[in-house]
Scaffold this motif. Structure first.
Motif, mmCIF file in Angstrom:
data_model
loop_
_atom_site.group_PDB
_atom_site.id
_atom_site.type_symbol
_atom_site.label_atom_id
_atom_site.label_comp_id
_atom_site.label_asym_id
_atom_site.label_seq_id
_atom_site.Cartn_x
_atom_site.Cartn_y
_atom_site.Cartn_z
ATOM 1 N N GLU A 202 0.832 -1.202 0.000
ATOM 2 C CA GLU A 202 0.000 0.000 0.000
ATOM 3 C C GLU A 202 0.867 1.253 0.000
ATOM 4 O O GLU A 202 0.563 2.230 -0.686
ATOM 5 C CB GLU A 202 -0.932 -0.005 1.211
ATOM 6 C CG GLU A 202 -1.901 1.171 1.226
ATOM 7 C CD GLU A 202 -2.862 1.130 2.401
ATOM 8 O OE1 GLU A 202 -3.669 2.078 2.521
ATOM 9 O OE2 GLU A 202 -2.804 0.168 3.207
ATOM 10 N N GLU A 203 1.949 1.188 0.751
ATOM 11 C CA GLU A 203 2.883 2.316 0.821
ATOM 12 C C GLU A 203 3.517 2.620 -0.530
ATOM 13 O O GLU A 203 3.721 3.772 -0.906
ATOM 14 C CB GLU A 203 3.955 1.982 1.863
ATOM 15 C CG GLU A 203 5.006 3.046 2.084
ATOM 16 C CD GLU A 203 6.065 2.576 3.064
ATOM 17 O OE1 GLU A 203 7.262 2.735 2.762
ATOM 18 O OE2 GLU A 203 5.707 2.026 4.130
ATOM 19 N N GLY A 229 -9.284 3.520 2.318
ATOM 20 C CA GLY A 229 -8.736 4.859 2.105
ATOM 21 C C GLY A 229 -7.997 4.959 0.789
ATOM 22 O O GLY A 229 -8.150 5.937 0.039
ATOM 23 N N LEU A 230 -7.199 3.939 0.492
ATOM 24 C CA LEU A 230 -6.468 3.900 -0.771
ATOM 25 C C LEU A 230 -7.441 3.862 -1.948
ATOM 26 O O LEU A 230 -7.263 4.583 -2.945
ATOM 27 C CB LEU A 230 -5.558 2.668 -0.792
ATOM 28 C CG LEU A 230 -4.902 2.321 -2.126
ATOM 29 C CD1 LEU A 230 -3.941 3.426 -2.550
ATOM 30 C CD2 LEU A 230 -4.167 0.977 -2.047
ATOM 31 N N CYS A 231 -8.465 3.038 -1.850
ATOM 32 C CA CYS A 231 -9.422 2.895 -2.956
ATOM 33 C C CYS A 231 -10.197 4.190 -3.204
ATOM 34 O O CYS A 231 -10.444 4.564 -4.351
ATOM 35 C CB CYS A 231 -10.382 1.740 -2.677
ATOM 36 S SG CYS A 231 -9.606 0.113 -2.798
ATOM 37 N N ARG A 236 -11.141 9.163 -6.445
ATOM 38 C CA ARG A 236 -11.256 10.620 -6.469
ATOM 39 C C ARG A 236 -10.170 11.285 -7.313
ATOM 40 O O ARG A 236 -10.290 12.454 -7.676
ATOM 41 C CB ARG A 236 -11.190 11.169 -5.044
ATOM 42 C CG ARG A 236 -12.383 10.799 -4.164
ATOM 43 C CD ARG A 236 -13.664 11.398 -4.663
ATOM 44 N NE ARG A 236 -14.803 11.151 -3.741
ATOM 45 C CZ ARG A 236 -16.037 11.500 -4.016
ATOM 46 N NH1 ARG A 236 -16.335 12.079 -5.176
ATOM 47 N NH2 ARG A 236 -17.018 11.247 -3.165
ATOM 48 N N SER A 237 -9.124 10.545 -7.634
ATOM 49 C CA SER A 237 -8.012 11.133 -8.384
ATOM 50 C C SER A 237 -8.307 11.143 -9.888
ATOM 51 O O SER A 237 -8.718 10.125 -10.458
ATOM 52 C CB SER A 237 -6.723 10.358 -8.126
ATOM 53 O OG SER A 237 -5.677 10.818 -8.956
ATOM 54 N N GLY A 245 -9.368 2.185 -11.474
ATOM 55 C CA GLY A 245 -10.565 2.730 -10.844
ATOM 56 C C GLY A 245 -11.682 1.703 -10.754
ATOM 57 O O GLY A 245 -12.384 1.612 -9.742
ATOM 58 N N TYR A 246 -11.854 0.907 -11.805
ATOM 59 C CA TYR A 246 -12.891 -0.130 -11.784
ATOM 60 C C TYR A 246 -12.593 -1.164 -10.694
ATOM 61 O O TYR A 246 -13.510 -1.658 -10.022
ATOM 62 C CB TYR A 246 -12.996 -0.818 -13.138
ATOM 63 C CG TYR A 246 -13.311 0.118 -14.292
ATOM 64 C CD1 TYR A 246 -14.021 1.299 -14.084
ATOM 65 C CD2 TYR A 246 -12.890 -0.170 -15.590
ATOM 66 C CE1 TYR A 246 -14.302 2.164 -15.139
ATOM 67 C CE2 TYR A 246 -13.175 0.685 -16.650
ATOM 68 C CZ TYR A 246 -13.874 1.850 -16.414
ATOM 69 O OH TYR A 246 -14.147 2.709 -17.455
#
Length: 331
Positions: A202-203, A229-231, A236-237, A245-246
Motif C-alpha cells: 500500500e505504501e 482509504g487507498l481505494c 477521487r483522483s 478505478g474499476y
C-alpha cells in the motif's frame, strides 16, 4: 505461372516436413536428457533407508552428491523419490540449495526445473539465508515464464516481505509478462508476516504501473485487506487509470463504506458517466435498501446500456418490484 505456384507449394511442404522432423528430434533429445536415472534412483532409495537406520548418509554418497545433482536428470530423479517423503526432503535440502549457483548458469529449461524443485520445500520452520534469497531473485531475470513463475512460487512459500517486495518490482518492470491470475493467486498463498506485506504494498502503490496497481487491488479485495482509504483516493483522483478505478469500485462492492456510498450515488446522478461505472455503482449499492439508493437505481432501468439495465432490474426485483411492474416501467 503454374511452375512458380508448384515450386511455392513444394517449398511449403518441405518447410512443414522440416518443422515436424525438427520438433520430433528436439522432443526426443529432451526425453533422453531428462529421463529418470534408474541407477541414481536406486542409490537414493538405499541411502534414505540407511539414513533412517543410522541417522546419516554414507560418506561416499555425500561426497558424490554435489556432482550428481549438478545434472538436471539426477535432480529430477531425486525429486521423484522425495516428492511424497517430507522427512527425506529435508535431508536433501542443503544439497539441493548448494546447487543454486550451478543452475543459475544453465539454460532456461534447467533453471525452470531447479526452481520448481526449490518451490516444493517447506519453509515454514526454517527460512533460507539472505545470500540464498538474493541469488534466487536473479532467476527473475529469466526470459522463461516457467522459470519466473517457479521462482515466484518459491518466494511465496518462503513468505519473507523483503524478497517479495523485490520480486514485486520485477513483476512491475516486466508488466504483463507474469499473468495477473498467477500473481494474485500466488500472493494469496504467500506465508507472510501478519499485515507487513500489505502495508508495504500500500505504501508503494503509487510507484507501480497501472497493471500492477490493478493486480494489487484485486489481491487486497480477495484477501480482505483494509485499504478503503487507498481505494477512495484512487476513485477521487483524476490521474488514476480507468481499469484501476474499476478495481477500486469492485473493492467497495465487497467492503462498503459511507464515503463509497456517496461516491456511487454521485456516479448514478451523472448521466455522462461511463456505462461500466454505472453498472459497478449499482452492483456496489446492492446491499443498501434505503430510499435514496432505490430512487437512483430506478432511474437506470431505462438506460440505453443493456448491462446497466440488467443490474438495475435485478436490484429492483430483489427489493420487491414484481415482473409486471418491471414490464410496465420498461415497455
Amino acid at each position: 505461372m503454374s511452375i512458380i505456384i508448384r515450386i511455392y507449394i513444394l517449398l511449403c511442404i518441405a518447410l512443414l516436413i522440416f518443422d515436424i522432423c525438427f520438433l520430433f528430434v528436439q522432443n526426443q533429445r529432451t526425453l533422453v536428457a531428462y529421463r529418470t536415472n534408474r541407477t541414481f534412483e536406486k542409490k537414493v532409495r538405499e541411502e534414505i533407508a540407511a539414513h533412517r537406520e543410522s541417522g546419516a548418509f554414507t560418506a561416499e554418497f555425500t561426497d558424490s552428491l554435489s556432482r550428481e545433482l549438478s545434472k538436471t536428470k539426477n535432480l529430477l530423479t531425486l525429486q521423484g523419490v522425495i516428492e511424497n517423503d517430507a522427512e527425506a526432503r529435508e535431508w536433501f535440502r542443503p544439497y539441493v540449495f548448494a546447487q543454486l549457483e550451478q543452475y543459475a548458469a544453465k539454460d532456461d529449461p534447467e533453471q525452470a526445473y531447479y526452481t520448481y524443485v526449490l518451490s516444493t520445500f517447506d519453509y515454514s520452520r526454517e527460512k533460507p539465508p539472505v545470500e540464498f534469497l538474493n541469488a534466487l531473485l536473479g532467476f527473475l531475470d529469466s526470459k522463461s515464464l516457467y522459470t519466473f513463475s517457479n521462482t515466484m512460487t518459491c518466494l511465496y512459500a518462503i513468505g519473507q516481505t523483503a524478497p517479495l517486495m523485490c520480486a514485486m518490482d520485477k513483476v512491475n518492470e516486466r508488466k504483463d509478462f507474469y499473468h495477473k491470475k498467477l500473481l494474485v493467486d500466488g500472493m494469496l498463498s504467500a506465508q507472510t508476516e501478519d499485515g507487513e506485506l500489505d502495508a508495504r504494498l500500500e505504501e508503494r502503490f503509487d510507484s507501480y504501473t497501472p497493471y500492477m496497481q490493478d493486480c494489487l487491488l484485486d489481491y487486497f479485495r480477495l484477501r480482505g485487506s483494509d485499504v478503503s482509504g487507498l481505494c477512495m483516493r484512487v476513485l477521487r483522483s483524476e490521474r488514476s487509470n480507468s481499469q484501476v478505478g474499476y478495481s477500486a469500485m469492485r473493492y467497495f462492492a465487497k467492503y462498503p463504506s459511507k464515503e463509497s456510498r456517496t461516491y456511487f450515488l454521485e456516479i448514478l446522478a451523472d448521466d455522462s458517466a461511463a456505462w461500466i461505472q454505472q453498472m459497478l455503482s449499482i452492483q456496489a449499492l446492492r446491499q443498501y435498501d434505503d430510499p435514496a439508493v432505490y430512487a437512483a437505481v430506478m432511474k437506470k432501468i431505462t438506460s440505453p446500456n443493456w448491462h446497466v439495465r440488467v443490474n438495475a432490474v435485478e436490484y429492483l426485483h430483489n427489493r420487491g418490484l414484481s415482473k409486471e411492474e418491471l414490464f410496465n416501467l420498461l415497455y
